[in-house]
Design a protein around this motif. Structure first.
Motif, PDB file in Angstrom:
ATOM      1  N   GLU A 538      -2.055  -2.472  -2.976  1.00  0.00           N
ATOM      2  CA  GLU A 538      -2.287  -3.254  -1.765  1.00  0.00           C
ATOM      3  C   GLU A 538      -1.420  -2.705  -0.640  1.00  0.00           C
ATOM      4  O   GLU A 538      -0.205  -2.530  -0.812  1.00  0.00           O
ATOM      5  CB  GLU A 538      -1.938  -4.723  -2.002  1.00  0.00           C
ATOM      6  N   VAL A 539      -2.055  -2.414   0.499  1.00  0.00           N
ATOM      7  CA  VAL A 539      -1.319  -1.978   1.687  1.00  0.00           C
ATOM      8  C   VAL A 539      -1.332  -3.133   2.687  1.00  0.00           C
ATOM      9  O   VAL A 539      -2.401  -3.619   3.053  1.00  0.00           O
ATOM     10  CB  VAL A 539      -1.990  -0.727   2.305  1.00  0.00           C
ATOM     11  N   VAL A 540      -0.138  -3.581   3.068  1.00  0.00           N
ATOM     12  CA  VAL A 540      -0.039  -4.672   4.060  1.00  0.00           C
ATOM     13  C   VAL A 540       0.394  -4.062   5.387  1.00  0.00           C
ATOM     14  O   VAL A 540       1.414  -3.369   5.457  1.00  0.00           O
ATOM     15  CB  VAL A 540       0.981  -5.757   3.612  1.00  0.00           C
ATOM     16  N   LEU A 541      -0.428  -4.294   6.425  1.00  0.00           N
ATOM     17  CA  LEU A 541      -0.108  -3.762   7.752  1.00  0.00           C
ATOM     18  C   LEU A 541       0.705  -4.801   8.546  1.00  0.00           C
ATOM     19  O   LEU A 541       0.618  -5.995   8.261  1.00  0.00           O
ATOM     20  CB  LEU A 541      -1.394  -3.434   8.502  1.00  0.00           C
ATOM     21  N   ARG A 542       1.466  -4.297   9.497  1.00  0.00           N
ATOM     22  CA  ARG A 542       2.275  -5.212  10.322  1.00  0.00           C
ATOM     23  C   ARG A 542       1.396  -6.207  11.079  1.00  0.00           C
ATOM     24  O   ARG A 542       1.823  -7.296  11.436  1.00  0.00           O
ATOM     25  CB  ARG A 542       3.136  -4.421  11.314  1.00  0.00           C
TER      26      ARG A 542
END
Ligand SMILES: [Zn+2]
Length: 614
Positions: A538-542
């Motif tokens: 999972e990639v969480v963006l700002r």
């Protein structure tokens, strides 16, 4: 028939025949017990007779047979005692107590007469095992009548079976009768009893127990003569029970499609009959001096348990279930469970957890009856898996991963260096703790890992099929894998062989996150362990947006169906893997391998970028 119906029919035909191909060479033995016994509660002794219709469904000619005499293990110097001495962490309930048992406290089973088809049969007894070299071989497909007369002494309870335990329950009668050993495609199952798992022959029980009229009984099966018993002890089983005058009376139980028979008796038992949401009678059997509020609270949870189990695995198939105060830990038996009864309403969760675990064994032990000696992880582990999910539902905990406690226990075992291969037979683990964490927690994680690999929908469909196809049978590990492989189209035996046969470990790592010259983000991963797996990331963006990625492993030969973005396959022989996404370094909040913690990675820390500070 519309086209959808045709497709469904075609699918079910293909599936049915594939499963029957899986089944075509399957066989299992049958044992139908008729027993009459009389219990003298002043001496704690039983006299009994059995006639057992034994059917040799195997393709083999049987020249010998074995019978378990479990009570013989309950005495100083027995193999159960010796085994405790060998372990660095023996079960404290046995280790000390067994050595102090006096002649009137030990258990024994003595066979006075043994006949096959009316002809006297010689035998020898070694510890808890009786061996017969048969006068006449039993041919494939042949049925014989095996008759015994026996005397037994009920041991003072040290673990699970016996009399007068610490909660004051007078008789917890488990593993109490001469029990035919199972003969399977692996041959005879002749383990001496050292206090671990069981494996039995499916069949039926017709049991008449003569006992002092003041005793209340509960156990496996239905009480078929409840209305003829004294109403002072039997009114909860039959509201029309009579006023009895006799000093002794006979309780008559019957049970079908089970492989064991347990019962308990106490002069202070109270029985409460309830109906679960499916209308099946559920009896709660406790001593008078226990906490009524706790036992009353238990009812709703137990009824909810049956519904949760039905939705997840399959319908409870028997005509009744009894929750019985056995008074010594918790233990599973067909159609009933023996539990500790002195819980309090303020600690209801512990009591419910015990009932949920033991009752869930009716699915994974009772109905799906795997060889617990050889595959303890299949009954304890699958039961733990069910327990974790049902408890999560009953207490509305809404954990996305209710199996995390099993993962924690597994990591602890690894950290301690106590891990032994899951293929270790139950009796032969070198530590009690290793047996416990392996068979319970790693057995639960076996299913969690498979669900993670094949995906939730395929897994849930498969586990229900497994239950339906294999109920009242003895499946092997291959039988679940067969169904999962068919439904997923994936290869899965590699996972099984590594998880069960080795102590290799999963340890993936995010090693680098860098911007490329083209303005993309390059994410580098490393397989630092010896156990390959597919990965979810999972990639969480700002900005708060999240993106999910899935990297298949070549061993499955097929990627799972997923809404995550599927990346190129990672060959298991390749240590490193890099992929690129459309983002800049400044846009990234975090990247995490297996956010939900389904994968049994031994080091959670390096699954996260940037790594959390200690
Ligand atoms: Zn268990």
């Amino acid at each position: 028939m519309n086209s959808i119906q045709k497709t469904l029919l075609a699918f079910s035909l293909v599936f049915c025949c594939a499963l029957s191909a899986q089944h075509s060479s399957y066989w299992q033995q049958e044992a139908h017990y008729t027993m009459e016994l009389s219990l003298d509660h002043t001496k704690h002794q039983i006299t009994g007779k059995q006639s057992i219709r034994y059917v040799n469904n195997s393709p083999d000619t049987l020249r010998r047979m074995y019978i378990h005499l479990y009570f013989n293990s309950f005495k100083p110097g027995s193999r159960m005692d010796q085994r405790c001495d060998q372990l660095p962490d023996p079960d404290g309930r046995i280790a000390k107590r067994i050595k102090d048992m006096s002649e009137s406290e030990i258990g024994f089973q003595k066979i006075n007469d043994l006949r096959i088809n009316g002809e006297s049969q010689s035998f020898s007894v070694d510890g808890s095992l009786l061996r017969m070299d048969l006068n006449r071989a039993i041919l494939p497909g042949e049925e014989v009548l095996l008759e015994t007369q026996f005397d037994a002494q009920v041991p003072k309870q040290i673990r699970r079976s016996g009399r007068n335990n610490s909660e004051g329950v007078e008789y917890t009668m488990t593993q109490w009768y001469p029990k035919i050993a199972e003969y399977s495609p692996r041959g005879w199952h002749t383990q001496q009893y050292v206090n671990r798992e069981f494996f039995g022959v499916f069949g039926s029980f017709d049991v008449k127990i003569e006992i002092d009229s003041k005793f209340v009984l509960a156990g496996t099966g239905e009480i078929v003569n409840a209305c003829e018993l004294d109403k002072k002890v039997a009114f909860s089983y039959c509201s029309e029970a009579k006023n009895g005058k006799e000093k002794r009376q006979t309780w008559h139980f019957k049970a079908e499609d089970v492989h064991d028979f347990a019962w308990a008796a106490d002069r202070d038992f109270l029985v409460k009959k309830t109906l679960n949401n499916e209308g099946t009678p559920v009896y709660f059997v406790r001593k008078k001096d226990t906490d009524k509020d706790a036992w009353d609270l238990l009812e709703g949870y137990t009824h909810g348990f049956f519904t949760e189990m039905k939705n997840r695995f399959g319908q409870y198939p028997y005509p009744q279930f009894s929750v019985i105060q056995g008074g010594d830990g918790g233990m599973e038996y067909p159609m009933c469970t023996m539990i500790l009864g002195r819980s309090e309403a303020k600690d209801i969760k512990g009591m419910v957890g015990l009932v949920v675990h033991e009752a869930a064994h009716n699915w994974f032990y009772g109905i799906i009856a795997t060889d617990e000696q050889q595959y303890p992880w299949m009954d304890e582990g699958f039961t733990t898996f069910a327990e974790e999910e049902v408890m999560n539902a009953l207490f509305e905990e809404n954990q996305q991963n209710p199996h995390f406690s099993s993962l924690r226990a597994y990591r602890y075992l690894v950290e301690k260096g106590w891990q032994e291969p899951l293929s270790t037979p139950a009796d032969h683990y070198m530590r009690n703790r290793a047996y416990g964490v392996s068979s319970y927690s790693m057995g639960s994680l076996y299913l969690t890992q498979l669900e993670y690999i094949v995906g939730e929908e395929v897994f849930r469909r498969s586990i229900k099929q497994y239950f339906n196809v294999w109920k009242f049978k003895h499946p092997s590990p291959d039988d679940l894998l067969f169904i999962l492989e068919r439904n997923s189209g994936m290869q899965l035996h590699w996972f099984h062989d590594l998880w069960i046969g080795t102590t290799q470990k999963i340890d993936y790592e995010i090693v680098g996150v860098n911007e490329t010259q083209e303005g993309k983000l390059s994410i580098s991963l490393k397989n630092g362990g010896s156990f390959p797996m597919p990965l979810s990331l999972e990639v969480v963006l700002r900005s708060g947006k999240t993106e999910r990625y899935y990297i298949p492993v070549d061993l499955t030969t097929k990627a799972k169906q997923t809404e995550e973005t599927t990346l190129p396959t990672w060959p298991w022989t390749q240590s490193d893997y890099t992929f690129e996404i459309e983002a800049s370094l400044g846009e990234i909040e975090s990247i995490r391998i297996d956010k939900e913690g389904f994968m049994a990675d031994i080091n959670e820390k390096n699954n996260l970028w940037p790594q959390a500070k200690d």
